[in-house]
Design an enzyme around this catalytic site. Structure first.
Site, mmCIF file in Angstrom:
data_model
loop_
_atom_site.group_PDB
_atom_site.id
_atom_site.type_symbol
_atom_site.label_atom_id
_atom_site.label_comp_id
_atom_site.label_asym_id
_atom_site.label_seq_id
_atom_site.Cartn_x
_atom_site.Cartn_y
_atom_site.Cartn_z
ATOM 1 N N TYR B 177 -1.335 -6.780 3.242
ATOM 2 C CA TYR B 177 -1.458 -6.619 4.687
ATOM 3 C C TYR B 177 -1.238 -7.949 5.369
ATOM 4 C CZ TYR B 177 -6.091 -8.759 4.547
ATOM 5 O OH TYR B 177 -7.127 -9.628 4.365
ATOM 6 N N CYS B 178 -1.077 -7.838 6.684
ATOM 7 C CA CYS B 178 -0.748 -9.005 7.492
ATOM 8 C C CYS B 178 -1.522 -8.862 8.779
ATOM 9 C CB CYS B 178 0.753 -9.009 7.711
ATOM 10 S SG CYS B 178 1.366 -10.449 8.544
ATOM 11 N N ARG B 179 -1.076 -9.523 9.814
ATOM 12 C CA ARG B 179 -1.820 -9.518 11.068
ATOM 13 C C ARG B 179 -1.858 -8.117 11.683
ATOM 14 N NH1 ARG B 179 1.161 -13.501 14.359
ATOM 15 N NH2 ARG B 179 1.022 -14.535 12.353
ATOM 16 N N CYS B 183 3.866 -7.320 12.003
ATOM 17 C CA CYS B 183 4.013 -8.548 11.247
ATOM 18 C C CYS B 183 4.814 -8.213 10.001
ATOM 19 C CB CYS B 183 2.627 -9.073 10.896
ATOM 20 S SG CYS B 183 2.670 -10.501 9.842
#
Lengths: 223, 223
Positions: B177-179, B183
Site C-alpha cells: 500500500y501507499c498513501r 499513489c
DNA sequence: ATTTGATTTAATGAATCAATTGAATGTTAT
DNA sequence: ATAACATTCAATTGATTCATTAAATCAAAT
C-alpha cells in the site's frame, strides 16, 4: 517521482471541480437546477443574471460535470449531472452545516427562538406519517411544490399562510418544511402557527435532503 | 424574500470554502498536512513553494478552517482542522474517484494491467490480518512511514524494493500500500513483485483512507 | 538589549475570472 | 427561404487571485 505526476494531475482535476463550486451564482444555479430541469432563460430569471452570463456559468458547470443538458425545440434544459453529484453537493452542505458555527448562529439568530424544540427528524416524521397523526405543510412557492413534494403534503406558500390558516387542522400536529435546512420560510411558518395556537414543528433538513436520502417524492398536484 | 438573504449568505460561505480547495498548491499542502503536523518551512520544501507563498496559502486554509496551528518555539506547526474536515476531504476524493472516468482511465493506463484482480479491500485485509496470513508492505518513503502506518507493516520504499526483495517472505501473500488510491508506488510495487514470482496485491484505498476510517495506526519504528 | 531564525504581512505586477455587449448559431414557424 | 426566438460565442473591460520581493513580527538564544 513516478507518483507525483499523477497525484498532481489528480489534484488539479480536483481543484478545478472545487473552483467551479467556488462562485455563488453557480451555486444558486445549481440549487435551482436541483429542484428540477430548467431552461436557460428561466434560470437567468430565477437567479437575476443576464442570459449570456447565465449561459456561461451553465457551460462552466457542464464542463465540470455537475449538470447535463437536453434540447427540446428552441429550449435547452439543464438538469443535475447523473448520479453522485448530488452526494457531493449534500456532503458539502453537511460539512458547512456542522462546522461553520457562525452560520449556525446566524440562522438561529434570525429566528429568535431556541431551535431544537420545534424540530422533527426524518425518522420521527416517517413513523408519524405511518400512523397518520401529522399534517405535512409545504411552504414553498407552488412552482417548486408541483415539481415534487413529500407524500400527502399540502401546499400553502408562506406569503399566503396567514390568510389560509383555516385550511389547516387544529387537532393534529403540523410539520412544516421548505427547500433545505437554511430556508427560513419553514422557521417563520412554525413561529406563526404556534402563535396562532396551532401545534407545529419544522422538518429537520427540508425537501432537498428528503429527496437526496431516497425517500418517496410525490409529484402530482394536490389541491 | 425573507429567505433569499440567508440562503445567499449561506451559499457565499460555501463558495468560499470551495474556492479555498480550488487551488492545487493548497490541496498539495493539505495532503502533506494530512500525514501529520508540519512546520511551514518543511511544507514549503515538500511542496516546492517559496516560504512566503506557502505561508499565504496556509493562512488561507486556516481562515477557511481546514487547518489549525500550534506554536512551538520558533516554529509554527500546521495540522488538519479538528473533526469533519477529513470527511469533507474524503467525500471530495471519493466523488472524483467515482466520477471522473478520464482520471480512472489515466490511472489504469499508467499501470498497463487490469486493475481489479490485484486489489484487496479493507475488509478482506482485516480478516487476513487476523489469521496472520498476509505480509503488509508499506512502499512510502521512510519519513512518511514513521509518522504512521498499518499495524505490523514493514517499510521498504519503492526505490529500494528491487534490492531488498529478500526481506519479503515467499510463502505468504504480500499486500502493498501507499498513501492514497492514486499513489502509484503501490501499483508499480505489485507489478514488480508479481514479475519476480511473489504473490502480491494492492490495498484498495491506501493509508489515508485507512486512517480516515478509524482503523488502528501504528507509529513505532519497525526495522 | 541585540541578534538570529521562523513566520507573517504588505506591496507590486502578471495571470485568470466575471459581466457586458453585440454578433453568430441552430431550431421552429411562416 | 425568411423571420423569430433561444442559446451560445467572442471581444472588451474591470475585478480577483497568485507569486514574488522586501519589510515587519515574534520568540528564543546570546
Amino acid at each position: 517521482m513516478v507518483d507525483t505526476d499523477i497525484q498532481t494531475q489528480m489534484l488539479t482535476e480536483f481543484a478545478e471541480l472545487a473552483r467551479t463550486l467556488g462562485n455563488v451564482h453557480r451555486l444558486i444555479l445549481l440549487e435551482h437546477i436541483a429542484q428540477g430541469e430548467r431552461a436557460v432563460e428561466r434560470l437567468a430569471e430565477l437567479s437575476a443574471l443576464s442570459i449570456a452570463n447565465t449561459s456561461q456559468h451553465l457551460q462552466h458547470l457542464k464542463r465540470a460535470g455537475f449538470v447535463e443538458t437536453r434540447r427540446e425545440g428552441k429550449h435547452i434544459f439543464y438538469r443535475l449531472g447523473s448520479g453522485p453529484v448530488l452526494n457531493l453537493l449534500t456532503a458539502l452542505r453537511h460539512y458547512v452545516e456542522h462546522n461553520r458555527s457562525e452560520i449556525r448562529a446566524l440562522v438561529t439568530d434570525s429566528v429568535n427562538q431556541p431551535d431544537r424544540l420545534e424540530l422533527i427528524s426524518r425518522e420521527e416524521l416517517l413513523s408519524r406519517m405511518k400512523e397518520d397523526s401529522v399534517t405535512l405543510l409545504d411552504v414553498r412557492p407552488e412552482e417548486e411544490f408541483v415539481l415534487g413534494h413529500l407524500p400527502g403534503a399540502i401546499n400553502i406558500p408562506f406569503e399566503e399562510l396567514e390568510h389560509r390558516l383555516s385550511e389547516l387542522p387544529d387537532d393534529q400536529e403540523i410539520v412544516a418544511y421548505c427547500r433545505g435546512p437554511y430556508c427560513v420560510f419553514s422557521f417563520d411558518a412554525v413561529a406563526m402557527l404556534n402563535t396562532k395556537g396551532l401545534s407545529a414543528r419544522r422538518l429537520k433538513n427540508g425537501f432537498l435532503d428528503w429527496k437526496a436520502t431516497g425517500q418517496i417524492v410525490e409529484t402530482a398536484k394536490q389541491g
